[in-house]
Enzyme design. Structure first.
Site, PDB file in Angstrom:
ATOM      1  N   ARG A  66       1.089  -1.223  -0.034  1.00 56.92           N
ATOM      2  CA  ARG A  66       0.070   0.442   0.095  1.00 56.92           C
ATOM      3  C   ARG A  66       0.961   1.299   0.155  1.00 56.92           C
ATOM      4  O   ARG A  66       0.316   1.841  -0.138  1.00 56.92           O
ATOM      5  CB  ARG A  66      -1.352   0.023   1.479  1.00 56.92           C
ATOM      6  CG  ARG A  66      -1.735  -0.754   1.023  1.00 56.92           C
ATOM      7  CD  ARG A  66      -2.767  -0.845   2.610  1.00 56.92           C
ATOM      8  NE  ARG A  66      -3.315  -2.030   2.186  1.00 56.92           N
ATOM      9  CZ  ARG A  66      -4.738  -2.378   2.208  1.00 56.92           C
ATOM     10  NH1 ARG A  66      -4.873  -1.421   1.820  1.00 56.92           N
ATOM     11  NH2 ARG A  66      -5.674  -3.961   2.509  1.00 56.92           N
ATOM     12  N   LYS A 172       3.436 -20.125   7.151  1.00 55.11           N
ATOM     13  CA  LYS A 172       2.675 -20.411   8.294  1.00 55.11           C
ATOM     14  C   LYS A 172       2.571 -19.374   8.698  1.00 55.11           C
ATOM     15  O   LYS A 172       3.332 -17.916   8.565  1.00 55.11           O
ATOM     16  CB  LYS A 172       3.780 -21.643   9.006  1.00 55.11           C
ATOM     17  CG  LYS A 172       4.703 -20.916   9.984  1.00 55.11           C
ATOM     18  CD  LYS A 172       5.327 -21.677  10.512  1.00 55.11           C
ATOM     19  CE  LYS A 172       6.235 -20.840  11.444  1.00 55.11           C
ATOM     20  NZ  LYS A 172       5.974 -20.204  12.588  1.00 55.11           N
ATOM     21  N   HIS A 202      10.424 -23.501   7.065  1.00 53.14           N
ATOM     22  CA  HIS A 202      11.876 -22.929   7.113  1.00 53.14           C
ATOM     23  C   HIS A 202      12.807 -24.161   7.981  1.00 53.14           C
ATOM     24  O   HIS A 202      14.109 -24.809   7.129  1.00 53.14           O
ATOM     25  CB  HIS A 202      11.962 -21.933   7.511  1.00 53.14           C
ATOM     26  CG  HIS A 202      12.866 -21.481   8.848  1.00 53.14           C
ATOM     27  ND1 HIS A 202      11.727 -20.927   9.588  1.00 53.14           N
ATOM     28  CD2 HIS A 202      14.102 -21.258   9.643  1.00 53.14           C
ATOM     29  CE1 HIS A 202      11.869 -20.737  11.035  1.00 53.14           C
ATOM     30  NE2 HIS A 202      13.118 -21.081  10.884  1.00 53.14           N
ATOM     31  N   LYS A 206      17.163 -26.112   6.557  1.00 55.45           N
ATOM     32  CA  LYS A 206      18.397 -25.717   7.096  1.00 55.45           C
ATOM     33  C   LYS A 206      19.247 -27.222   6.764  1.00 55.45           C
ATOM     34  O   LYS A 206      18.776 -27.954   7.035  1.00 55.45           O
ATOM     35  CB  LYS A 206      18.038 -26.087   8.938  1.00 55.45           C
ATOM     36  CG  LYS A 206      17.507 -24.807   8.896  1.00 55.45           C
ATOM     37  CD  LYS A 206      17.550 -24.651  11.034  1.00 55.45           C
ATOM     38  CE  LYS A 206      16.241 -23.688  11.120  1.00 55.45           C
ATOM     39  NZ  LYS A 206      17.371 -22.663  11.573  1.00 55.45           N
ATOM     40  N   GLU A 240      14.225 -21.817  22.744  1.00 54.00           N
ATOM     41  CA  GLU A 240      15.072 -20.716  22.780  1.00 54.00           C
ATOM     42  C   GLU A 240      15.526 -19.947  23.564  1.00 54.00           C
ATOM     43  O   GLU A 240      14.435 -19.685  24.937  1.00 54.00           O
ATOM     44  CB  GLU A 240      13.427 -19.848  21.821  1.00 54.00           C
ATOM     45  CG  GLU A 240      13.190 -20.547  19.822  1.00 54.00           C
ATOM     46  CD  GLU A 240      12.936 -19.807  19.645  1.00 54.00           C
ATOM     47  OE1 GLU A 240      13.071 -19.211  18.730  1.00 54.00           O
ATOM     48  OE2 GLU A 240      11.891 -20.227  19.592  1.00 54.00           O
ATOM     49  N   ASP A 259       2.391 -22.452  16.971  1.00 54.83           N
ATOM     50  CA  ASP A 259       3.574 -21.694  16.282  1.00 54.83           C
ATOM     51  C   ASP A 259       4.818 -22.971  15.322  1.00 54.83           C
ATOM     52  O   ASP A 259       5.690 -22.630  14.505  1.00 54.83           O
ATOM     53  CB  ASP A 259       4.953 -20.823  17.077  1.00 54.83           C
ATOM     54  CG  ASP A 259       5.682 -20.300  16.577  1.00 54.83           C
ATOM     55  OD1 ASP A 259       5.269 -19.665  15.477  1.00 54.83           O
ATOM     56  OD2 ASP A 259       6.372 -19.854  17.352  1.00 54.83           O
ATOM     57  N   HIS A 264       7.647 -27.039  12.661  1.00 52.05           N
ATOM     58  CA  HIS A 264       8.852 -27.472  12.846  1.00 52.05           C
ATOM     59  C   HIS A 264       9.448 -29.220  13.454  1.00 52.05           C
ATOM     60  O   HIS A 264      10.110 -29.856  12.378  1.00 52.05           O
ATOM     61  CB  HIS A 264      10.479 -26.449  13.296  1.00 52.05           C
ATOM     62  CG  HIS A 264       9.725 -25.441  12.510  1.00 52.05           C
ATOM     63  ND1 HIS A 264       9.505 -24.923  11.374  1.00 52.05           N
ATOM     64  CD2 HIS A 264       9.714 -24.180  13.581  1.00 52.05           C
ATOM     65  CE1 HIS A 264       8.714 -23.738  11.603  1.00 52.05           C
ATOM     66  NE2 HIS A 264       9.913 -23.015  12.488  1.00 52.05           N
ATOM     67  N   LYS A 362      10.129 -20.921  24.828  1.00 50.56           N
ATOM     68  CA  LYS A 362      10.873 -19.339  24.552  1.00 50.56           C
ATOM     69  C   LYS A 362      11.606 -18.532  25.882  1.00 50.56           C
ATOM     70  O   LYS A 362      10.690 -19.626  26.614  1.00 50.56           O
ATOM     71  CB  LYS A 362       9.956 -18.122  24.289  1.00 50.56           C
ATOM     72  CG  LYS A 362       9.056 -18.205  23.305  1.00 50.56           C
ATOM     73  CD  LYS A 362       9.893 -18.303  21.985  1.00 50.56           C
ATOM     74  CE  LYS A 362       8.751 -18.319  20.397  1.00 50.56           C
ATOM     75  NZ  LYS A 362       9.587 -18.211  19.413  1.00 50.56           N
TER      76      LYS A 362
HETATM   77  C1  BG6 Z   1       9.569 -19.650  13.166  1.00 52.49           C
HETATM   78  C2  BG6 Z   1       8.647 -19.439  14.810  1.00 52.49           C
HETATM   79  O1  BG6 Z   1       9.143 -20.182  12.090  1.00 52.49           O
HETATM   80  O2  BG6 Z   1      10.880 -19.968  13.308  1.00 52.49           O
HETATM   81  C3  BG6 Z   1       9.313 -18.367  15.306  1.00 52.49           C
HETATM   82  O3  BG6 Z   1       7.288 -18.397  14.220  1.00 52.49           O
HETATM   83  C4  BG6 Z   1      10.650 -19.048  16.157  1.00 52.49           C
HETATM   84  O4  BG6 Z   1       8.737 -18.385  16.850  1.00 52.49           O
HETATM   85  C5  BG6 Z   1      11.306 -19.096  15.515  1.00 52.49           C
HETATM   86  O5  BG6 Z   1      11.020 -17.791  16.486  1.00 52.49           O
HETATM   87  C6  BG6 Z   1      13.072 -20.088  14.983  1.00 52.49           C
HETATM   88  O6  BG6 Z   1      13.752 -20.125  13.640  1.00 52.49           O
HETATM   89  P1  BG6 Z   1      14.890 -20.648  13.885  1.00 52.49           P
HETATM   90  O7  BG6 Z   1      15.394 -20.274  12.636  1.00 52.49           O
HETATM   91  O8  BG6 Z   1      15.495 -19.340  14.910  1.00 52.49           O
HETATM   92  O9  BG6 Z   1      14.855 -21.327  14.856  1.00 52.49           O
END
Ligand code: BG6
Length: 510
Positions: A66, A172, A202, A206, A240, A259, A264, A362
């Site tokens: 936008r 996602k 993602h 890796k 994390e 999430d 993953h 987290k």
């Molecule tokens: C994302 C999540 O898919 O992956 C995040 O939404 C998370 O909450 C992230 O922090 C972690 O990715 P990576 O590659 O740093 O492990």
């Protein structure tokens, strides 16, 4: 033993610098280009690909949004994102080449905007030789998928033709349960056939995740032991240390399980537990992943086999940090879980009776993602009690990040005149063994999408099956009151330790 023709080592295949894979004529439109993901990951990844010389000469990046930006303003924005986030060195001549193909089209998700966009893409095709080959990256909330897909269809930019392809790359969350995922898939598949849909997880980009396949299927050492006869249980951990400040809009109400477990962690489980694929062709891999996901269910009763928590204030190293409810934008009464753990079982001959424990959180002690296969005890120990006092179970640990590598734990004699056995680690580290730097996950996945290589993208079936595994747990939690709490910097709520103790197990402390 001969090597089957179809066998390809996925590591060497995709990263061998002597055989760089270069995308053919193409361009990419990013919707949601001003969002966090585009700024932090996508734009730097595109620069890195350009820097590695794997984008076509006329590659064109079109930002759509936008904002009333002209080309220069958008280039400045991309430049800032690249300088802040690119992994490869900034080289002025690469940048100067790339910006010749950077454009911004201003518009909403309406007819006028998409009429402008399609006209521009047609012009670019003749000006820059993109050949009508366009990848549309939907880096926007799924509520917009329908409008964008239908608009692309209306302006005739969604159909792949014999001489030109159109693909959609989506991020996602793929829904919030199985039902919503199915609807989302219907919406996208109504416009783009499944082979043109690239869903980003993602983690699959890796290098170490791909190494799971190399480790399992290129060696004779592991596979004979990779089953219920020898393996006691499996722990998949994604810990994390970061908190959720700044992510309330996306995270509050979503929580840790939706999430990252749905995508993953279940993808990691599928790769660790699946049978050997006939080849590494996308379809063959997908068939095996689907089979194992179909056989996976939550273990019951969920009150004992799952745990969830929310972080409270605490210490992250030497830093005092806030609890989730004090983070900006979060509901002060939020019941969103920031820690989730569950016990899954796989109903197959290979895995019957082996619990798969998944956990993520987290603000935990440190950032680490790993898969630990913990072995059963040796059937007989010809040692006296005092000789093996500290002997634990053997384990193979695949460290996804950081310190990517593989670790094996086993008993070894302590040097000396008595027979004393103690646990030791044998550690393979990627950074020590290879000099090649692995590409960032988004680089790998964007390039794969441009090359039409879909092995590392979950299909609609995988997504829906993953939700089917998680749905009963989410439903149970929805009716089970508030999550437990755990202080920031700890390893999660006590209930998660209890979950393992009932089976006589403990979490590995990575
Ligand atoms: C994302 C999540 O898919 O992956 C995040 O939404 C998370 O909450 C992230 O922090 C972690 O990715 P990576 O590659 O740093 O492990």
């Amino acid at each position: 033993m001969t090597t089957p023709q179809a066998w390809v080592n996925p590591l060497r295949d995709k990263t061998d610098k002597r055989l760089p894979r270069i995308a053919g004529p193409s361009g990419m439109v990013i919707f949601g280009v001003t969002g966090d993901l585009a700024r932090k990951k996508l734009l730097p990844a595109i620069y890195d690909l350009a820097n590695r010389g794997v984008l076509p000469a006329g590659f064109t990046l079109v930002g759509y949004g936008r904002r009333d930006w002209d080309k220069q303003q958008f280039c400045d924005y991309v430049h800032e994102a690249v300088v802040a986030g690119a992994r490869t060195e900034f080289r002025e001549h690469v940048w100067q080449h790339l910006i010749k193909g950077i454009e911004f089209v201003s518009g909403a998700f309406d007819d006028a905007g998409f009429d402008r966009l399609s006209q521009r893409l047609i012009d670019i095709d003749s000006e820059r030789g993109t050949g009508g080959n366009w990848a549309y990256y939907l880096s926007v909330p799924p509520d917009y998928f329908s409008d964008i897909c239908h608009q692309l269809e209306r302006v005739g930019m969604a159909d792949s033709r014999q001489d030109a392809w159109r693909r959609v790359i989506i991020e996602k969350p793929f829904g919030h349960d199985q039902e919503s995922a199915r609807k989302l898939n219907e919406i996208v598949n109504a416009v783009f056939p499944e082979e043109s849909v690239f869903r980003i997880d993602h983690y699959l980009g890796k290098e170490t995740v791909q190494n799971i396949l190399a480790l399992r299927f290129s060696n004779q050492l592991f596979e004979p032991l990779w089953n219920a006869r020898y393996i006691d249980h499996v722990q998949i951990t994604m810990a994390e240390d970061i908190g959720l400040g700044g992510r309330a809009g996306y995270y509050d109400g979503i929580g840790a399980a939706r999430d990252v477990i749905q995508n993953h962690l279940l993808q990691l489980l599928a790769l660790v537990a699946m049978e050997e694929p006939v080849s590494f062709e996308p379809h063959e891999l997908q068939v095996e992943k689907i089979k194992v996901l179909r056989a996976t269910t939550a273990q019951f009763p969920l009150s004992k086999t799952t745990a969830r928590g929310q972080y409270t204030a605490g210490w992250q190293g030497s830093e005092r940090v806030r609890g989730l409810r004090e983070e900006d934008g979060f509901d002060p009464n939020s019941t969103t879980e920031t820690y989730a753990a569950c016990t899954l079982e796989i109903n197959s001959r290979r895995w019957a009776g082996v619990p798969f424990y998944l956990r993520t959180g987290k603000r935990l002690g440190r950032r680490v993602t790993e898969i630990a296969l913990v072995f059963k005890d040796a059937p007989h120990q010809p040692f006296g009690a005092g000789q093996t006092a500290v002997l634990g179970k053997n384990a193979v640990v695949i460290r996804i990040q950081p310190d990517e590598g593989v670790l094996m734990r086993f008993g070894s004699k302590v040097p000396g005149s008595t027979m004393e056995v103690r646990d030791v680690n044998m550690d393979f580290s990627y950074s020590e063994a290879f000099t090649e730097e692995s590409p960032e996950a988004y680089e790998r996945l964007i390039l794969d999408a441009l090359l039409d290589e879909s092995s590392l993208f979950p299909t609609n079936d995988e997504v829906e099956l993953s939700w089917a595994i998680l749905d009963p747990i989410l439903e149970y939690w929805a009716g089970a009151g508030e999550p437990d709490s755990y202080p920031s910097g700890s390893w999660g709520p006590e209930s998660a330790d209890r979950m393992l103790r009932r089976n006589g197990h403990t979490w590995r402390r990575p």
